[in-house]
Design a protein around this motif. Structure first.
Motif: not given
Length: 416
Positions: A60-61, A92-97, A145-150, A223-228
């Motif tokens: 992933g990336t 992150r803020h959209s449930a659409q994939v 919105t301003e940076g990256h969430i971890i 992990s930042p990924f949702a693993t779908l």
């Protein structure tokens, strides 16, 4: 009435989210090649692209989006099995994939998981029937919105004690010659979230979770990924031209050699000046923290001592060591702030918070180049600190200085 209709429309627009659009640079890939993913999204600043089979995440990336467009590269592991995978792209803020099937060919290794049929042809192309139906849905999250969430997971039951969110101080710090320190917010008793900003590219970082009593708790990045995962994948039919596959295989192997780090991998708690390229720290800049330090010592200008304790005694008169409940703490006291010394200072070495002060005081002072002191009151998590005491080594890599117990050290790639 018009005002009510306008308000309803605004609410609907705020909650209506659309899936990001994306495309890949090729129709099929060899295991070990680089996949370029181009993304278009009207609302997001960061998108996530993940490649999965039915078993789990393969690669992933994270992609930064500017002016509604962005592109990122996924380095496909050379160990991937042959067959179809599903590539999912989302924010992150959209449930659409958004998702599509991607064919991966591994002509160099056979695997029990291979699901491919080879058919000789005059050109190379893939075929297969099916769609990428995902087994789980992504939950909408906070917009970046301003940076990256971890996010990080904390083991809050440790050594027979259980700590709640109010008793845990999580922190994320970038290891290097600059101060990049982020206090975390506890979402619940075992999950911390960090809102990072101003950090880009691959950076070494340390995650720490300390109790109010100074005990460090085990912490690990989520992990930042949702693993779908797809429910099932179609059978891959690969129509191939032998010489074309051979040429791409040779190019792939050259690419793998080029991206392999020439230096040894980073090892937790044991650093030297010959660390991997990914761990090169940012250059020293005393203004990065937002203001100049009130006092700064360049130890090259002083006679060398063997330990930091000796340096503090001989040169840094405003810093004192004192034990509270038997635990050593360092205190910063300037002449005009004689009453402002009830709280210890925040102590950092190459940006990492120091919990064990005794170990720091015994550290080889000849490895330290700068000691910076920031006055004033600072609040990090639930703790209050009187000043910041920042030690910077010559390498900026915590050379021969082990990380605190239970902390996590890793090299993480922040979106550009």
């Amino acid at each position: 009435m018009n005002r009510i209709i306008s308000l309803i429309a605004t609410i609907l627009l705020a909650h209506s989210t659309f899936a990001a659009e994306f495309r890949t640079d090729r129709d099929w890939y060899l295991a070990g090649e680089q996949m370029t993913v181009s993304v278009t999204d009207q609302d997001a600043l960061i998108a996530y692209a993940e490649l999965c089979d039915t078993q789990g995440l393969a690669a992933g990336t994270i992609i930064s989006i500017h002016n509604n467009k962005g592109a990122g590269a996924i380095e496909l592991p050379a160990t991937l099995h042959s067959g179809y995978y599903v590539l999912s792209v989302y924010t992150r803020h959209s449930a659409q994939v958004s998702n599509q099937l991607v064919a991966i060919i591994n002509p160099l290794h056979k695997s029990k998981d291979d699901d491919i049929e080879w058919i000789s042809s005059d050109s190379c192309w893939v075929s297969g029937k099916g769609t990428a139906n995902l087994t789980n849905k992504k939950v909408a999250d906070i917009r970046e919105t301003e940076g990256h969430i971890i996010r990080a997971r904390i083991k809050n039951t440790y050594h027979g004690n259980t700590y709640n969110a109010q008793q845990i101080i999580p922190s994320l710090s970038i290891v290097g010659k600059q101060i990049h320190y982020f206090e975390g917010k506890m979402e619940n008793d075992s999950t911390a979230v960090f809102y990072t900003y101003g950090i880009h590219g691959k950076q070494p970082l340390v995650l720490t979770a300390a109790s109010l009593t100074g005990l460090t708790l085990p912490i690990e990045m989520i992990s930042p990924f949702a693993t779908l995962l797809p429910k099932e994948l179609p059978h891959l039919i690969f129509h191939y031209k032998r010489n074309e596959v051979e040429v791409r295989s040779l190019d792939m192997q050259r690419h793998q050699i080029a991206i392999t780090p020439a230096k040894r991998e980073l090892q937790i708690g044991d650093y030297s000046d010959e660390t991997a390229e990914d761990g090169v720290p940012m250059d020293y800049d005393e203004t990065v923290f937002g203001n100049h330090p009130d006092l700064s010592y360049n130890l090259d200008e002083y006679r060398q001592f063997l330990t930091i304790k000796e340096v503090l005694i001989e040169y840094v008169s405003c810093v004192k060591s004192r034990k509270i409940d038997g635990v050593p703490q360092l205190y910063v006291r300037k002449e005009n702030e004689i009453y402002n010394n009830n709280w210890p200072a925040m102590v950092l070495i190459d940006g990492m918070p120091v919990i064990d002060i005794e170990r720091l005081l015994k550290y080889d002072a000849r490895r330290i180049q700068y000691i910076n002191i920031y006055g004033g009151m600072y609040t990090f998590g639930n703790g209050v600190n009187n000043g910041i005491l920042s030690f910077i080594t010559r390498s900026g890599r915590l050379t021969n200085y082990p990380t605190e117990p239970n902390t996590q050290y890793l090299v993480y790639e922040f979106p550009q």
